[in-house]
Design a protein around this motif. Sequence first.
Motif, PDB file in Angstrom:
ATOM      1  N   VAL A 108       1.048  -1.339  -0.089  1.00  0.00           N
ATOM      2  CA  VAL A 108       0.031   0.146   0.147  1.00  0.00           C
ATOM      3  C   VAL A 108       0.922   1.206  -0.201  1.00  0.00           C
ATOM      4  CG1 VAL A 108      -1.906  -1.372   1.060  1.00  0.00           C
ATOM      5  CG2 VAL A 108      -0.159   0.043   2.404  1.00  0.00           C
ATOM      6  N   PRO A 109       0.292   2.263  -0.132  1.00  0.00           N
ATOM      7  CA  PRO A 109       1.235   3.667  -0.360  1.00  0.00           C
ATOM      8  C   PRO A 109       2.152   3.889   0.830  1.00  0.00           C
ATOM      9  CG  PRO A 109      -1.147   4.157  -0.890  1.00  0.00           C
ATOM     10  CD  PRO A 109      -1.006   2.619  -0.574  1.00  0.00           C
ATOM     11  N   GLU A 110       3.133   4.567   0.538  1.00  0.00           N
ATOM     12  CA  GLU A 110       4.375   4.822   1.759  1.00  0.00           C
ATOM     13  C   GLU A 110       4.063   5.835   2.970  1.00  0.00           C
ATOM     14  OE1 GLU A 110       8.647   3.795   2.407  1.00  0.00           O
ATOM     15  OE2 GLU A 110       7.017   2.696   1.486  1.00  0.00           O
ATOM     16  N   GLN A 111       2.926   5.476   3.505  1.00  0.00           N
ATOM     17  CA  GLN A 111       2.512   6.107   4.536  1.00  0.00           C
ATOM     18  C   GLN A 111       2.509   5.120   5.796  1.00  0.00           C
ATOM     19  OE1 GLN A 111      -1.206   8.559   3.942  1.00  0.00           O
ATOM     20  NE2 GLN A 111      -0.473   8.657   1.864  1.00  0.00           N
ATOM     21  N   LEU A 112       3.281   5.513   6.814  1.00  0.00           N
ATOM     22  CA  LEU A 112       3.273   4.616   8.091  1.00  0.00           C
ATOM     23  C   LEU A 112       1.847   4.245   8.827  1.00  0.00           C
ATOM     24  CD1 LEU A 112       5.066   3.077   9.928  1.00  0.00           C
ATOM     25  CD2 LEU A 112       5.211   5.375  11.461  1.00  0.00           C
ATOM     26  N   ARG A 113       1.144   5.302   8.658  1.00  0.00           N
ATOM     27  CA  ARG A 113      -0.166   5.069   9.361  1.00  0.00           C
ATOM     28  C   ARG A 113      -1.051   3.989   8.452  1.00  0.00           C
ATOM     29  NH1 ARG A 113      -4.999   6.708   8.085  1.00  0.00           N
ATOM     30  NH2 ARG A 113      -4.494   8.002   6.457  1.00  0.00           N
ATOM     31  N   LEU A 114      -1.065   4.067   7.042  1.00  0.00           N
ATOM     32  CA  LEU A 114      -1.842   3.157   6.341  1.00  0.00           C
ATOM     33  C   LEU A 114      -1.250   1.795   6.429  1.00  0.00           C
ATOM     34  CD1 LEU A 114      -2.127   5.243   2.994  1.00  0.00           C
ATOM     35  CD2 LEU A 114      -3.929   4.689   5.006  1.00  0.00           C
ATOM     36  N   LYS A 115       0.141   1.514   6.464  1.00  0.00           N
ATOM     37  CA  LYS A 115       0.896   0.421   6.358  1.00  0.00           C
ATOM     38  C   LYS A 115       0.726  -0.301   7.668  1.00  0.00           C
ATOM     39  CE  LYS A 115       4.485   1.315   2.966  1.00  0.00           C
ATOM     40  NZ  LYS A 115       4.144   0.237   2.207  1.00  0.00           N
ATOM     41  N   LYS A 116       0.629   0.220   8.927  1.00  0.00           N
ATOM     42  CA  LYS A 116       0.331  -0.302  10.086  1.00  0.00           C
ATOM     43  C   LYS A 116      -0.853  -0.593  10.448  1.00  0.00           C
ATOM     44  CE  LYS A 116       2.202   1.741  14.034  1.00  0.00           C
ATOM     45  NZ  LYS A 116       3.007   0.640  14.493  1.00  0.00           N
ATOM     46  N   GLU A 117      -2.008   0.356   9.930  1.00  0.00           N
ATOM     47  CA  GLU A 117      -3.330  -0.237   9.979  1.00  0.00           C
ATOM     48  C   GLU A 117      -3.672  -1.528   9.129  1.00  0.00           C
ATOM     49  OE1 GLU A 117      -5.632   3.322   8.534  1.00  0.00           O
ATOM     50  OE2 GLU A 117      -5.356   4.308  10.667  1.00  0.00           O
ATOM     51  N   LEU A 118      -3.035  -1.592   7.955  1.00  0.00           N
ATOM     52  CA  LEU A 118      -3.259  -2.848   7.175  1.00  0.00           C
ATOM     53  C   LEU A 118      -2.642  -4.013   7.980  1.00  0.00           C
ATOM     54  CD1 LEU A 118      -4.474  -4.187   4.580  1.00  0.00           C
ATOM     55  CD2 LEU A 118      -2.018  -3.526   3.605  1.00  0.00           C
TER      56      LEU A 118
END
Length: 342
Positions: A108-118
Motif C-alpha cells: 500500500v502507499p508509503e505512509q506509516l499509518r496506512l501500512k500499520k493499519e493494514l
Amino acid sequence: MQFHIGGEMAAGTSIGIIGPGRMGIGIATAVLAAGKSYSIRLFDAKPREKNREYDALNKAERQIRANLSLLHAEGRLLRPADDLLEALQLSRSIEEELGGCDIVFEAVPEQLRLKKELLQRIDPFVDERTLLASTTSTIDLKAFEDSVSRPQNMLNTHWLNPAFIIPLVEVAVGDQTARSVIDRMTAFLSDLGKIPVVLQSSPGFIVPRIQAAAMNEAVRIIEEGVASAEEIDTAVKAGFGFRLAVLGLVEFIDLGGVDILYYADRFLQNALSRDRFSPPESVVEKMEKGEVGPRAKRGYYDYEGIDIDNLFTDRYRGFLELLRCVERSERLSFKGGIGKEG
C-alpha cells in the motif's frame, strides 16, 4: 554484518499481494514472469464506490497483462501473457482468502499509518508460517513490529521499480526476524531470478538512502544555477552512472583511492561551506592507516593476493562491453532529457 542467503521454497507456493498499485502490479508481474508454479492473489483493501469495487483490480490486471506482453515481445518469456495470467486471482476478500497464502506482500502507499493499519487488520488472518513482508522503501522494520503478533515472521522487501525488471530486492531484517524466514524469502526471490541483498533494517536501507543523497545534490545543483536538468542527467548517464554499472560504489571508492575521496570531501566542505561533505570517520581512519585502496593492499576491501593489474584490466573490459552495448542500442543513450523537442 554478514547474512547467509539460502533455503528452499516449496512448489505450489501461494503469494498474496495487498495493493493494486504500481508496486503490487510490479511484484505480481515478476512472480508470473518467472513461469514457476506459484499462484497469486492480488488484493485491494481500499474502500471503493458501489458497483466499482473491482475497477482498481481490473485496471491492475490490464497493466500486468501489458507488462507480460512487453516481456514476451522482448524475448524474456517462453509463454504468452494469457497463459501466465491463469495463475492470477483478483480479490477484495482479505478476511476470507488471505489465510491460504504462504507469503504476503504489503504494497500500500508509503505512509506509516496506512501500512500499520493494514498489518493490524490482516494479522488475525495470516497463517502461523506465513512470511509477511512490507514493500516500504524507507521505513525501518521496527516501526511495524508492534502491529503484528508474530514479528519473527516479518521483514521488509524493497523492490526497485520497475519491480518486474530490476534484479535487486533489498531484504531488511530485524533482531526478531527468524533465520528460517530470511532463508525462505531469499530462496523465493532467487527462484524468481532476483538478486536479494540481506541487510539489517535501517531507515532508507541501502539504495534509497544513497539515492536520496544523490538526488538532493542534483536538485541543489539546479537551484544554484550550476547546470540544467538535462546537463546533470547527461553527466550521470555518461559518467557517474556508467561507472557504477560496472563498479560497485564502495569498490569505486577503493579503485579511485580512499585518499581521493578524503581530499575531495575536504575541498567541497570548505568551498561550499557544507558539513554534509565532511569525510566519514572511517575515511579519516583509513587515511591515517594508509589503507587507501588496491595499491596499499587494503581499502574497504582486502586486496591481499589480488593481481591489481588484472583487476583494473577486467574492469576496463567491463566498461568497454557496456560502451558497445550503448553504442549499438536504438534505445539507450547517454544524453539527458526526455526527448522532447524544444
